[in-house]
Design a protein around this motif. Sequence first.
Motif, PDB file in Angstrom:
ATOM      1  N   ARG A  29      36.440  38.003  45.663  1.00 54.34           N
ATOM      2  CA  ARG A  29      35.896  38.664  46.854  1.00 54.34           C
ATOM      3  C   ARG A  29      35.829  37.729  48.062  1.00 54.34           C
ATOM      4  O   ARG A  29      35.394  38.129  49.130  1.00 54.34           O
ATOM      5  CB  ARG A  29      34.501  39.181  46.546  1.00 54.34           C
ATOM      6  N   LEU A  30      36.179  36.460  47.867  1.00 57.05           N
ATOM      7  CA  LEU A  30      36.077  35.404  48.876  1.00 57.05           C
ATOM      8  C   LEU A  30      34.643  34.973  49.123  1.00 57.05           C
ATOM      9  O   LEU A  30      34.337  34.379  50.161  1.00 57.05           O
ATOM     10  CB  LEU A  30      36.762  35.800  50.191  1.00 57.05           C
ATOM     11  N   ASP A  31      33.744  35.257  48.176  1.00 54.55           N
ATOM     12  CA  ASP A  31      32.417  34.654  48.213  1.00 54.55           C
ATOM     13  C   ASP A  31      32.562  33.161  47.952  1.00 54.55           C
ATOM     14  O   ASP A  31      33.287  32.744  47.037  1.00 54.55           O
ATOM     15  CB  ASP A  31      31.509  35.273  47.152  1.00 54.55           C
ATOM     16  N   ILE A  32      31.866  32.351  48.733  1.00 56.63           N
ATOM     17  CA  ILE A  32      31.936  30.896  48.593  1.00 56.63           C
ATOM     18  C   ILE A  32      30.908  30.474  47.546  1.00 56.63           C
ATOM     19  O   ILE A  32      29.700  30.594  47.745  1.00 56.63           O
ATOM     20  CB  ILE A  32      31.656  30.210  49.942  1.00 56.63           C
ATOM     21  N   TRP A  79      27.332  25.706  55.321  1.00 56.79           N
ATOM     22  CA  TRP A  79      27.101  27.008  54.695  1.00 56.79           C
ATOM     23  C   TRP A  79      25.758  27.056  53.970  1.00 56.79           C
ATOM     24  O   TRP A  79      25.250  28.138  53.685  1.00 56.79           O
ATOM     25  CB  TRP A  79      28.240  27.320  53.717  1.00 56.79           C
ATOM     26  N   GLY A  80      25.193  25.914  53.653  1.00 51.62           N
ATOM     27  CA  GLY A  80      23.892  25.906  52.995  1.00 51.62           C
ATOM     28  C   GLY A  80      22.782  26.454  53.856  1.00 51.62           C
ATOM     29  O   GLY A  80      21.722  26.825  53.346  1.00 51.62           O
ATOM     30  N   GLN A  81      22.995  26.541  55.179  1.00 49.78           N
ATOM     31  CA  GLN A  81      22.004  27.112  56.085  1.00 49.78           C
ATOM     32  C   GLN A  81      22.067  28.635  56.137  1.00 49.78           C
ATOM     33  O   GLN A  81      21.214  29.260  56.772  1.00 49.78           O
ATOM     34  CB  GLN A  81      22.213  26.551  57.500  1.00 49.78           C
ATOM     35  N   LEU A  82      23.073  29.212  55.481  1.00 47.19           N
ATOM     36  CA  LEU A  82      23.247  30.665  55.502  1.00 47.19           C
ATOM     37  C   LEU A  82      22.624  31.300  54.270  1.00 47.19           C
ATOM     38  O   LEU A  82      22.601  30.695  53.195  1.00 47.19           O
ATOM     39  CB  LEU A  82      24.736  31.017  55.537  1.00 47.19           C
ATOM     40  N   PRO A  83      22.150  32.545  54.382  1.00 42.45           N
ATOM     41  CA  PRO A  83      21.747  33.276  53.175  1.00 42.45           C
ATOM     42  C   PRO A  83      22.947  33.440  52.246  1.00 42.45           C
ATOM     43  O   PRO A  83      24.086  33.544  52.714  1.00 42.45           O
ATOM     44  CB  PRO A  83      21.288  34.644  53.718  1.00 42.45           C
ATOM     45  N   PRO A  84      22.736  33.455  50.930  1.00 37.54           N
ATOM     46  CA  PRO A  84      23.873  33.552  49.991  1.00 37.54           C
ATOM     47  C   PRO A  84      24.791  34.727  50.267  1.00 37.54           C
ATOM     48  O   PRO A  84      26.021  34.594  50.113  1.00 37.54           O
ATOM     49  CB  PRO A  84      23.172  33.686  48.629  1.00 37.54           C
ATOM     50  N   GLU A  85      24.239  35.870  50.691  1.00 35.64           N
ATOM     51  CA  GLU A  85      25.081  37.043  50.910  1.00 35.64           C
ATOM     52  C   GLU A  85      26.014  36.882  52.112  1.00 35.64           C
ATOM     53  O   GLU A  85      26.980  37.651  52.268  1.00 35.64           O
ATOM     54  CB  GLU A  85      24.227  38.296  51.090  1.00 35.64           C
ATOM     55  N   GLU A  86      25.778  35.900  52.965  1.00 40.18           N
ATOM     56  CA  GLU A  86      26.634  35.675  54.120  1.00 40.18           C
ATOM     57  C   GLU A  86      27.675  34.587  53.874  1.00 40.18           C
ATOM     58  O   GLU A  86      28.513  34.319  54.732  1.00 40.18           O
ATOM     59  CB  GLU A  86      25.794  35.317  55.345  1.00 40.18           C
ATOM     60  N   ARG A  87      27.642  33.968  52.698  1.00 39.41           N
ATOM     61  CA  ARG A  87      28.598  32.910  52.376  1.00 39.41           C
ATOM     62  C   ARG A  87      29.875  33.543  51.829  1.00 39.41           C
ATOM     63  O   ARG A  87      30.152  33.532  50.631  1.00 39.41           O
ATOM     64  CB  ARG A  87      27.991  31.935  51.374  1.00 39.41           C
ATOM     65  N   LEU A  93      32.642  35.375  57.526  1.00 40.79           N
ATOM     66  CA  LEU A  93      32.549  34.299  58.503  1.00 40.79           C
ATOM     67  C   LEU A  93      33.649  34.409  59.551  1.00 40.79           C
ATOM     68  O   LEU A  93      33.405  34.242  60.757  1.00 40.79           O
ATOM     69  CB  LEU A  93      32.615  32.952  57.791  1.00 40.79           C
ATOM     70  N   ILE A  94      34.867  34.695  59.113  1.00 45.08           N
ATOM     71  CA  ILE A  94      35.991  34.752  60.049  1.00 45.08           C
ATOM     72  C   ILE A  94      35.859  35.936  61.002  1.00 45.08           C
ATOM     73  O   ILE A  94      36.148  35.825  62.202  1.00 45.08           O
ATOM     74  CB  ILE A  94      37.324  34.822  59.281  1.00 45.08           C
ATOM     75  N   PHE A  95      35.423  37.082  60.503  1.00 43.62           N
ATOM     76  CA  PHE A  95      35.415  38.283  61.333  1.00 43.62           C
ATOM     77  C   PHE A  95      34.073  38.566  62.006  1.00 43.62           C
ATOM     78  O   PHE A  95      34.044  39.283  63.011  1.00 43.62           O
ATOM     79  CB  PHE A  95      35.842  39.505  60.499  1.00 43.62           C
ATOM     80  N   LEU A  96      32.992  38.017  61.498  1.00 43.96           N
ATOM     81  CA  LEU A  96      31.680  38.388  62.019  1.00 43.96           C
ATOM     82  C   LEU A  96      30.869  37.218  62.570  1.00 43.96           C
ATOM     83  O   LEU A  96      29.795  37.443  63.117  1.00 43.96           O
ATOM     84  CB  LEU A  96      30.857  39.098  60.930  1.00 43.96           C
ATOM     85  N   SER A  97      31.349  35.998  62.436  1.00 39.13           N
ATOM     86  CA  SER A  97      30.576  34.844  62.896  1.00 39.13           C
ATOM     87  C   SER A  97      31.333  34.084  63.982  1.00 39.13           C
ATOM     88  O   SER A  97      32.283  33.359  63.687  1.00 39.13           O
ATOM     89  CB  SER A  97      30.277  33.899  61.723  1.00 39.13           C
TER      90      SER A  97
END
Length: 295
Positions: free
Chosen positions: A141-144, A158-166, A171-175
């Motif tokens: 799913r491209l989950d990191i 990426w550690g500063q992000l909630p797990p569901e946003e990793r 990241l590419i399309f929404l961040s």
Amino acid sequence: MSSHVAPGDQVTSGLDRRTELREFLRSRRARLRPEDVGLPSHGRRRVPGLRREELAQLAGVSYAYYARLEQGYGETMSTDVLDAVARALRLNEEERDHLIRLAQPERQSAAQAAPPPQQLRPSVQHLLDTLCVPAYVVDRRLDILGWNRLAAAVFGDWGQLPPEERNVARLIFLSPEARERFAEPARTAQRIAGVVRMNAGKSPGDAHFTALIEELSRKSEEFRRLWARHEVSCGTVGEIVRMRHPLVGEFDLVHEPMALPGGAPMRLVTYHAEPGSRSEEALRMLASWEMEPLG
């Protein structure tokens, strides 16, 4: 990214197998002109590309047989027939594999099973930590799932992000912050959209994947446009990715993804710089700053 869906925009998860097969074949026909395959064009056409009957002729099958395939009914068709259609459409290897997965799901049942939520084995995280290049691990799913300190220095923490946003696609399309790290974000977005479609074809029953695609379709006009092109990609090995970093500027990294054995599908993604290049020096500077003790 705009979240507006204009009238006439079709936003779907793209995970219905028959719909996906039909739209994929139509999109591949549309990119071929009669003169590309040695056929007369007979003047202007109402829609671009080859007609069904022309494609059937090239593939050596009857019009009715090909029409049934394009309607989404390929279960009874042999691999030889599908290969003939793939050759007529001039599909590359990735596209050919995608066609067969969509047309013959019963032969791909193991590959299509939705993988369970995954965690990284401690040994794999240890491997990441010992690598001297930016590296991370993603699932289908491209989950990191894990990354090393140099990846955080290059791509962001990426550690500063909630797990569901990793998730690489999110990241590419929404961040905007994540996109700023890529000097050619449109090119990266095109590649990631192709990987999402390829992987979605392997797990059409994955509700988590479906939800991700629907979210990207709602929130990103760029994703909707790329999704409608039906491009597929498994990730380009050896591709040069130009990065942009606030401290060292632009530099080039070589993208090298590889499958990890054992359990559900996971990929180790590494990036390295050409030896002796300015990019190698930029990466070395980032590594030295990252390893400096705090305080």
